[in-house]
Design an enzyme around this catalytic site. Structure first.
Site, PDB file in Angstrom:
ATOM      1  N   ASN A  11       0.727  -1.184   0.127  1.00 46.01           N
ATOM      2  CA  ASN A  11      -0.033   0.040   0.028  1.00 46.01           C
ATOM      3  C   ASN A  11       0.861   1.231   0.159  1.00 46.01           C
ATOM      4  OD1 ASN A  11      -1.788   2.118   0.662  1.00 46.01           O
ATOM      5  ND2 ASN A  11      -2.516   1.392   2.683  1.00 46.01           N
ATOM      6  N   TRP A  12       0.947   1.837  -1.169  1.00 50.68           N
ATOM      7  CA  TRP A  12       1.915   3.004  -1.164  1.00 50.68           C
ATOM      8  C   TRP A  12       1.363   4.282  -0.559  1.00 50.68           C
ATOM      9  CZ3 TRP A  12       3.503   2.217  -7.242  1.00 50.68           C
ATOM     10  CH2 TRP A  12       4.168   0.840  -7.249  1.00 50.68           C
ATOM     11  N   LYS A  13       0.214   4.268  -0.242  1.00 50.90           N
ATOM     12  CA  LYS A  13      -0.613   5.589   0.136  1.00 50.90           C
ATOM     13  C   LYS A  13      -0.330   6.826  -0.618  1.00 50.90           C
ATOM     14  CE  LYS A  13       0.012   3.268   4.732  1.00 50.90           C
ATOM     15  NZ  LYS A  13       0.073   3.440   6.128  1.00 50.90           N
ATOM     16  N   HIS A  97      -9.203   1.175   5.224  1.00 49.22           N
ATOM     17  CA  HIS A  97      -7.960   1.391   5.977  1.00 49.22           C
ATOM     18  C   HIS A  97      -8.272   2.163   7.216  1.00 49.22           C
ATOM     19  CE1 HIS A  97      -3.837   2.362   6.547  1.00 49.22           C
ATOM     20  NE2 HIS A  97      -3.461   1.277   5.940  1.00 49.22           N
ATOM     21  N   GLU A  99      -6.597   4.477   8.111  1.00 49.32           N
ATOM     22  CA  GLU A  99      -6.404   5.955   8.043  1.00 49.32           C
ATOM     23  C   GLU A  99      -7.713   6.550   7.370  1.00 49.32           C
ATOM     24  OE1 GLU A  99      -2.787   5.792   5.759  1.00 49.32           O
ATOM     25  OE2 GLU A  99      -1.910   4.792   7.556  1.00 49.32           O
ATOM     26  N   GLU A 171      -4.993  -5.302  10.844  1.00 51.09           N
ATOM     27  CA  GLU A 171      -3.956  -4.134  10.885  1.00 51.09           C
ATOM     28  C   GLU A 171      -4.009  -3.552  12.271  1.00 51.09           C
ATOM     29  OE1 GLU A 171      -2.028  -3.062   7.000  1.00 51.09           O
ATOM     30  OE2 GLU A 171      -3.878  -1.642   7.228  1.00 51.09           O
ATOM     31  N   GLY A 177       2.935   2.006  10.911  1.00 55.21           N
ATOM     32  CA  GLY A 177       3.638   3.090  10.780  1.00 55.21           C
ATOM     33  C   GLY A 177       4.682   3.401  12.004  1.00 55.21           C
ATOM     34  N   SER A 217       3.814  -2.527  10.315  1.00 55.37           N
ATOM     35  CA  SER A 217       5.159  -2.489  10.349  1.00 55.37           C
ATOM     36  C   SER A 217       6.072  -3.980   9.946  1.00 55.37           C
ATOM     37  CB  SER A 217       5.695  -2.240  11.894  1.00 55.37           C
ATOM     38  OG  SER A 217       5.373  -0.788  11.965  1.00 55.37           O
ATOM     39  N   GLY A 238       2.797  -1.271   4.278  1.00 54.78           N
ATOM     40  CA  GLY A 238       2.902   0.383   4.158  1.00 54.78           C
ATOM     41  C   GLY A 238       4.219   0.713   3.733  1.00 54.78           C
ATOM     42  N   GLY A 239       5.130   1.285   4.580  1.00 56.33           N
ATOM     43  CA  GLY A 239       6.332   2.054   4.562  1.00 56.33           C
ATOM     44  C   GLY A 239       7.504   0.969   3.870  1.00 56.33           C
TER      45      GLY A 239
HETATM   46  C1  PEP Z   1      -0.702  -0.047   6.328  1.00 53.78           C
HETATM   47  O1  PEP Z   1      -0.869   1.141   6.407  1.00 53.78           O
HETATM   48  O2  PEP Z   1      -1.223  -0.658   6.043  1.00 53.78           O
HETATM   49  C2  PEP Z   1       0.649  -0.362   7.086  1.00 53.78           C
HETATM   50  C3  PEP Z   1       0.590  -1.498   7.348  1.00 53.78           C
HETATM   51  O3  PEP Z   1       1.673   0.432   7.290  1.00 53.78           O
HETATM   52  P1  PEP Z   1       3.273   0.066   7.700  1.00 53.78           P
HETATM   53  O4  PEP Z   1       3.577  -1.300   7.073  1.00 53.78           O
HETATM   54  O5  PEP Z   1       3.987   1.157   7.461  1.00 53.78           O
HETATM   55  O6  PEP Z   1       2.982   0.043   9.249  1.00 53.78           O
END
Ligand code: PEP
Length: 256
Positions: A11-13, A97, A99, A171, A177, A217, A238-239
């Site tokens: 997920n590149w957000k 999600h 967010e 999640e 994050g 993470s 994500g990251g």
């Molecule tokens: C996400 O936002 O879906 C996520 C899991 O982010 P991260 O891997 O950066 O914690």
């Protein structure tokens, strides 16, 4: 993990411009052999879906949008429909999600409408659920997850059928994050609870087929331990999905 092929989803957000997006797909294509034994998915911003689709070519990498509206078209300024996502080559759409739930105040009821619309149009929803740290510390993690499942998948419950292709993503909000990962045991406990919820509300066959991803993470050095748990069927990343150097080791977690 049985017959469920792990799904590694990036997920590149709201990150990466068109050139960076295309370069990342190019680097992923160069880095994979096709024998990883996983499905790979990327989810760029709406405006980069088309160029990323072109860059994906016939590599088999799947394409998802990060959100959609449940109506097919109409006066919804700033929104994107399932038809538009299909038109640019998406197969999946991430819905609910954390967010979207926390920053944009999306409710499970709203997510439910989107999940229904996506499925009816032939897009596979990746429905996200997860508790906050306050909810976990108050001992309410299971109740929150159950509530989000009941609300976000209500239409499927009403008709008594959840397509086996549907993807769920657990999640924990406190792990997104933050660098804090749920331990494999903490994640497995919730994943098992989710699978049992599917059995209770649909049937054991559906429960055994649905992929439940873990997100929060995930990195190259914790992916294989997480994915080693019986009910963790992949990762929503994500990251660490923003560079090939960080994402490829997750895709190749079976090599560890
Ligand atoms: C996400 O936002 O879906 C996520 C899991 O982010 P991260 O891997 O950066 O914690």
């Amino acid at each position: 993990m049985g017959a469920r092929t792990p799904l590694i989803a990036g997920n590149w957000k709201m990150n990466l411009n068109s050139e960076e997006s295309v370069n990342l797909v190019k680097a992923l294509k160069e880095g994979i052999t096709g024998n990883e034994g996983v499905d790979i998915l990327v989810s760029p911003t709406f405006v980069n879906l088309a160029v990323v689709k072109l860059s994906i070519g016939d590599s088999g990498i799947l394409l998802a949008a990060q959100n959609m509206h449940y109506e097919k078209n109409g006066a919804y300024t700033g929104e994107i429909s399932s038809q538009m996502l299909l038109d640019v080559g998406c197969t999946h759409v991430i819905l609910g999600h954390s967010e979207r739930r926390s920053i944009f105040k999306e409710t499970s009821e709203f997510i439910n409408h989107k999940a229904k619309a996506a499925t009816e149009m032939g897009l596979i929803p990746i429905v996200c659920i997860g508790e906050t740290i306050e909810e976990r510390e108050a001992g309410n993690a299971f109740a929150v997850i159950k509530d989000q499942l009941n609300g976000s998948l209500k239409n499927f419950k009403d008709v008594g059928k959840l397509p086996a292709s549907t993807v769920l993503a657990y999640e924990p909000v406190w792990a997104i994050g933050t660098g804090k990962t749920a331990s494999p045991e903490q994640a497995q406990e919730i994943h098992l609870f989710i699978r049992q919820w599917i059995t209770d509300n649909f049937n054991p066959e559906t429960a055994s087929q649905i992929r439940i991803l873990y997100g929060g993470s995930v990195k190259g050095d914790n992916a294989s331990e997480l994915m080693g748990k019986p009910d963790i069927d992949g990762a929503l990343v994500g990251g660490a999905s923003l560079t090939a150097d960080a994402f490829l080791p997750i895709i190749k977690f079976k090599e560890n």
